[in-house]
Design a protein around this motif. Sequence first.
Motif, PDB file in Angstrom:
ATOM      1  N   SER A  17     -18.683 -22.362  33.864  1.00 19.42           N
ATOM      2  CA  SER A  17     -18.295 -22.430  32.452  1.00 19.42           C
ATOM      3  C   SER A  17     -19.274 -23.225  31.611  1.00 19.42           C
ATOM      4  CB  SER A  17     -16.903 -23.062  32.318  1.00 19.42           C
ATOM      5  OG  SER A  17     -16.888 -24.369  32.866  1.00 19.42           O
ATOM      6  N   GLY A  18     -20.346 -23.721  32.196  1.00 16.50           N
ATOM      7  CA  GLY A  18     -21.317 -24.509  31.450  1.00 16.50           C
ATOM      8  C   GLY A  18     -22.702 -24.397  32.037  1.00 16.50           C
ATOM      9  N   VAL A  19     -23.681 -24.847  31.275  1.00 14.81           N
ATOM     10  CA  VAL A  19     -25.091 -24.804  31.669  1.00 14.81           C
ATOM     11  C   VAL A  19     -25.703 -26.167  31.391  1.00 14.81           C
ATOM     12  CG1 VAL A  19     -27.351 -23.799  31.164  1.00 14.81           C
ATOM     13  CG2 VAL A  19     -25.333 -22.330  31.261  1.00 14.81           C
ATOM     14  N   ARG A 250     -42.482 -34.759  23.728  1.00 12.94           N
ATOM     15  CA  ARG A 250     -42.004 -33.427  23.388  1.00 12.94           C
ATOM     16  C   ARG A 250     -41.412 -32.787  24.642  1.00 12.94           C
ATOM     17  NH1 ARG A 250     -42.731 -35.535  19.374  1.00 12.94           N
ATOM     18  NH2 ARG A 250     -43.883 -34.873  17.514  1.00 12.94           N
ATOM     19  N   VAL A 251     -40.385 -31.971  24.433  1.00 10.65           N
ATOM     20  CA  VAL A 251     -39.752 -31.263  25.548  1.00 10.65           C
ATOM     21  C   VAL A 251     -39.879 -29.764  25.303  1.00 10.65           C
ATOM     22  CG1 VAL A 251     -38.116 -33.102  26.129  1.00 10.65           C
ATOM     23  CG2 VAL A 251     -37.500 -31.398  24.414  1.00 10.65           C
ATOM     24  N   SER A 252     -39.867 -29.006  26.411  1.00  7.76           N
ATOM     25  CA  SER A 252     -40.007 -27.553  26.299  1.00  7.76           C
ATOM     26  C   SER A 252     -38.957 -26.786  27.088  1.00  7.76           C
ATOM     27  CB  SER A 252     -41.401 -27.124  26.782  1.00  7.76           C
ATOM     28  OG  SER A 252     -41.606 -27.531  28.125  1.00  7.76           O
ATOM     29  N   PHE A 253     -38.322 -27.420  28.092  1.00 11.00           N
ATOM     30  CA  PHE A 253     -37.306 -26.785  28.925  1.00 11.00           C
ATOM     31  C   PHE A 253     -37.822 -25.467  29.518  1.00 11.00           C
ATOM     32  CE2 PHE A 253     -34.535 -29.173  25.896  1.00 11.00           C
ATOM     33  CZ  PHE A 253     -34.028 -30.074  26.828  1.00 11.00           C
ATOM     34  N   PRO A 254     -38.659 -25.533  30.552  1.00 13.66           N
ATOM     35  CA  PRO A 254     -39.173 -24.280  31.151  1.00 13.66           C
ATOM     36  C   PRO A 254     -38.056 -23.368  31.664  1.00 13.66           C
ATOM     37  CG  PRO A 254     -40.393 -26.200  31.941  1.00 13.66           C
ATOM     38  CD  PRO A 254     -39.216 -26.725  31.200  1.00 13.66           C
ATOM     39  N   HIS A 255     -36.970 -23.958  32.174  1.00 12.69           N
ATOM     40  CA  HIS A 255     -35.861 -23.148  32.678  1.00 12.69           C
ATOM     41  C   HIS A 255     -34.828 -22.967  31.570  1.00 12.69           C
ATOM     42  CE1 HIS A 255     -32.999 -21.385  35.389  1.00 12.69           C
ATOM     43  NE2 HIS A 255     -32.114 -22.357  35.209  1.00 12.69           N
ATOM     44  N   ARG A 256     -34.481 -21.737  31.262  1.00 10.03           N
ATOM     45  CA  ARG A 256     -33.519 -21.383  30.218  1.00 10.03           C
ATOM     46  C   ARG A 256     -33.965 -21.869  28.840  1.00 10.03           C
ATOM     47  NH1 ARG A 256     -28.285 -19.912  32.068  1.00 10.03           N
ATOM     48  NH2 ARG A 256     -27.940 -20.294  34.290  1.00 10.03           N
ATOM     49  N   GLY A 257     -35.255 -22.014  28.655  1.00 13.62           N
ATOM     50  CA  GLY A 257     -35.736 -22.497  27.367  1.00 13.62           C
ATOM     51  C   GLY A 257     -35.412 -21.555  26.225  1.00 13.62           C
ATOM     52  N   GLU A 258     -35.458 -20.252  26.471  1.00 14.13           N
ATOM     53  CA  GLU A 258     -35.156 -19.291  25.404  1.00 14.13           C
ATOM     54  C   GLU A 258     -33.691 -19.374  24.995  1.00 14.13           C
ATOM     55  OE1 GLU A 258     -37.172 -17.476  23.678  1.00 14.13           O
ATOM     56  OE2 GLU A 258     -38.926 -18.191  24.780  1.00 14.13           O
ATOM     57  N   GLN A 259     -32.802 -19.530  25.966  1.00 13.04           N
ATOM     58  CA  GLN A 259     -31.375 -19.656  25.633  1.00 13.04           C
ATOM     59  C   GLN A 259     -31.132 -20.914  24.804  1.00 13.04           C
ATOM     60  OE1 GLN A 259     -28.854 -19.303  29.075  1.00 13.04           O
ATOM     61  NE2 GLN A 259     -30.147 -17.710  30.002  1.00 13.04           N
ATOM     62  N   TRP A 260     -31.753 -22.021  25.224  1.00  5.98           N
ATOM     63  CA  TRP A 260     -31.582 -23.273  24.473  1.00  5.98           C
ATOM     64  C   TRP A 260     -32.140 -23.138  23.056  1.00  5.98           C
ATOM     65  CZ3 TRP A 260     -35.884 -26.111  22.839  1.00  5.98           C
ATOM     66  CH2 TRP A 260     -35.592 -27.307  22.172  1.00  5.98           C
ATOM     67  N   ARG A 261     -33.297 -22.516  22.932  1.00  4.86           N
ATOM     68  CA  ARG A 261     -33.920 -22.375  21.613  1.00  4.86           C
ATOM     69  C   ARG A 261     -33.072 -21.496  20.693  1.00  4.86           C
ATOM     70  NH1 ARG A 261     -38.167 -21.308  23.642  1.00  4.86           N
ATOM     71  NH2 ARG A 261     -38.997 -23.418  23.807  1.00  4.86           N
ATOM     72  N   ARG A 263     -29.865 -21.291  20.740  1.00  8.94           N
ATOM     73  CA  ARG A 263     -28.689 -22.066  20.334  1.00  8.94           C
ATOM     74  C   ARG A 263     -29.031 -23.059  19.223  1.00  8.94           C
ATOM     75  NH1 ARG A 263     -24.029 -21.765  23.315  1.00  8.94           N
ATOM     76  NH2 ARG A 263     -23.339 -23.713  22.341  1.00  8.94           N
ATOM     77  N   VAL A 264     -30.126 -23.796  19.387  1.00  2.00           N
ATOM     78  CA  VAL A 264     -30.443 -24.816  18.388  1.00  2.00           C
ATOM     79  C   VAL A 264     -30.879 -24.171  17.071  1.00  2.00           C
ATOM     80  CG1 VAL A 264     -31.019 -26.544  20.123  1.00  2.00           C
ATOM     81  CG2 VAL A 264     -32.818 -25.040  19.259  1.00  2.00           C
ATOM     82  N   GLN A 265     -31.516 -23.028  17.135  1.00  7.78           N
ATOM     83  CA  GLN A 265     -31.885 -22.346  15.891  1.00  7.78           C
ATOM     84  C   GLN A 265     -30.659 -21.827  15.152  1.00  7.78           C
ATOM     85  OE1 GLN A 265     -34.701 -19.378  17.119  1.00  7.78           O
ATOM     86  NE2 GLN A 265     -36.459 -20.791  17.037  1.00  7.78           N
ATOM     87  N   ALA A 266     -29.598 -21.496  15.902  1.00  7.21           N
ATOM     88  CA  ALA A 266     -28.347 -21.040  15.286  1.00  7.21           C
ATOM     89  C   ALA A 266     -27.397 -22.195  15.001  1.00  7.21           C
ATOM     90  CB  ALA A 266     -27.668 -20.024  16.191  1.00  7.21           C
ATOM     91  N   ASN A 267     -27.840 -23.453  15.214  1.00  8.42           N
ATOM     92  CA  ASN A 267     -27.016 -24.649  14.962  1.00  8.42           C
ATOM     93  C   ASN A 267     -25.724 -24.624  15.781  1.00  8.42           C
ATOM     94  OD1 ASN A 267     -28.917 -25.584  13.095  1.00  8.42           O
ATOM     95  ND2 ASN A 267     -27.892 -24.580  11.379  1.00  8.42           N
ATOM     96  N   ARG A 268     -25.828 -24.200  17.039  1.00 17.16           N
ATOM     97  CA  ARG A 268     -24.683 -24.222  17.938  1.00 17.16           C
ATOM     98  C   ARG A 268     -24.718 -25.489  18.774  1.00 17.16           C
ATOM     99  NH1 ARG A 268     -24.385 -18.638  21.050  1.00 17.16           N
ATOM    100  NH2 ARG A 268     -22.351 -19.521  21.594  1.00 17.16           N
ATOM    101  N   TRP A 289     -24.485 -27.175  27.538  1.00 17.66           N
ATOM    102  CA  TRP A 289     -23.591 -26.498  26.608  1.00 17.66           C
ATOM    103  C   TRP A 289     -22.637 -25.614  27.407  1.00 17.66           C
ATOM    104  CZ3 TRP A 289     -28.812 -25.431  27.024  1.00 17.66           C
ATOM    105  CH2 TRP A 289     -29.162 -24.175  27.504  1.00 17.66           C
ATOM    106  N   THR A 290     -21.543 -25.247  26.783  1.00 19.64           N
ATOM    107  CA  THR A 290     -20.554 -24.398  27.422  1.00 19.64           C
ATOM    108  C   THR A 290     -20.900 -22.935  27.182  1.00 19.64           C
ATOM    109  OG1 THR A 290     -19.131 -24.463  25.469  1.00 19.64           O
ATOM    110  CG2 THR A 290     -18.741 -26.125  27.180  1.00 19.64           C
TER     111      THR A 290
END
Length: 542
Positions: A17-19, A250-261, A263-268, A289-290
């Motif tokens: 239920s979360g990541v 600076r952080v980039s999150f190589p794993h699941r970076g696209e999913q994280w990006r 979310r933050v661009q959509a203000n979630r 995040w859930t």
Amino acid sequence: MGGLREVAAPFVVPGPSGVAIRDRLKGLTARDEEVLRLVGGHLGSLASRDLKARCAVGLDHDSDRWAERKRDLTGQSSSRWAGSITKATHDQWALARRGQAAHLQNLEAGIDTIRHRLLLPVGAKGSKRAPGGYRNTSEWFAKTRRLHVLENRLEQERADREAGRVRVVRGGKRLLTTRRHLEQAQLTEAEWRRRWEASRRFLQADGESGKRYGNETIRVSPGGEVSIRLPAPLAHLANTPHGRYMLAARVSFPHRGEQWRDRVQANRAVAYRIHEATDRDRWYLTASWTIPLVQTVPLATAQASGLVGVDTNADHLAAWRLDAHGNPVGSPLRFDYDLTGSSQHRDAQVRHALIRLLHWAARHGLAIAVEDLDFSAETTREKHGRRKRFRHLISGMPVARLRARLASMAAELGIPLVAVDPAYTSKWGAQHWQKPLSGTKRKTTRHDAAAVAIGRRALGHPIRRRTTPPRTHQSDGYGHRTVQAGPGASGREGPRPRIPGPRTRSVGAGSGANAGNQNTQHRSGCSAEHETWQQDSLPLSL
């Protein structure tokens, strides 16, 4: 069979239920690290004070008291920092209550075992399900004293639970007790103090949907810029407007970076946590995040094309592929891992073994069947007595870690995961499958046979394999020879399907007009057997 417990039905394990993803904060300056330590230490002291207040209230806590605690913390931090602290305190108190309930259950199980063994004669032999008496009178006497100790502990724990008292150590009880064994832990006092202070810091903030980049307290932009909203007493340390401090890393999150990006661009909402790994002299940022629960496939769909039965052991995973009818296919597989060394090494070993198993299952389009193991009541000292090696073996099995890893990794690859009751799988697997599956060129282990038993239970088949016909009256005296077909199976009594081609060297397939007529075959209970028959005399003309 009356003493066997009821076996629970298999079920498809729901997805996570979360990541949570993590990245290293590279390029921090000395000023950045100093600010992080000051902010974390200040918020950590507030969290310790809030946890003390929560434990003092006990079971009388309600929403009004929660709001009062949050107001007390807001003046010394901020409203959002106070909300994160009080929520973390509530979760920690609830975790302590669950641990207290598990400890009570462990004490009760130990007391029951000692009482049972004390009632038996000294030297009495036990069975597979219940232990026997103690070896000699000295051990019997020592266990009577231990029984009184456990009864006193149980009485105190029950009183604490009824009063709502819990005992919690911010930073961890294990690290606290290490302070008295620095030589054994190979630590100096300064190194231990650094770890202790790092574990008691508080640098985590809950996300908020609709806010900029999903978090107002610890904000991370899509480009990886990290900024922190400083508490009120430390606002003078800000290097950007509105009381915020911008880190140089600076952080980039190589794993699941696209999913994280996305979310933050959509203000979630995205929650963040910053912590220091003192043994590696590094700082890390964890984002979580859930996610909506993954829709699990029906059990019948997971069973349609067969699956892979997996038996979990202390040093390897034993797997065997089964078809939809419960028959083993091919050869058994073994995925080894080494659980010695550091926790990071052990975790990497488990991940490596699981990903090999999952990739093999994905190539063949199969579901995975595992045992729903729970060793919380099996590692007690009183149950297994002097079998220290066996207790150490059970305690070392990564059951909880492997189960969580397998569920999340299988959901990512879209592989259904079926959990079965672990009762009697090893025993019945070795009894019914180890010898038949062994040969001159293959030695089947108990773990391989257990994997077959697990897979058959997940498919809904009995673990017992198909038996041979009984000798007396063949199938007429004892009924059907197989346990594969149930009493309600359609076509169970019908004739076998015709297969083109000769079935023997002399008779063709399906030969004879009465091949499917049971009455024409001389069988016990058939009408043809009870009819009178007399051979006519031969004509005199011949």
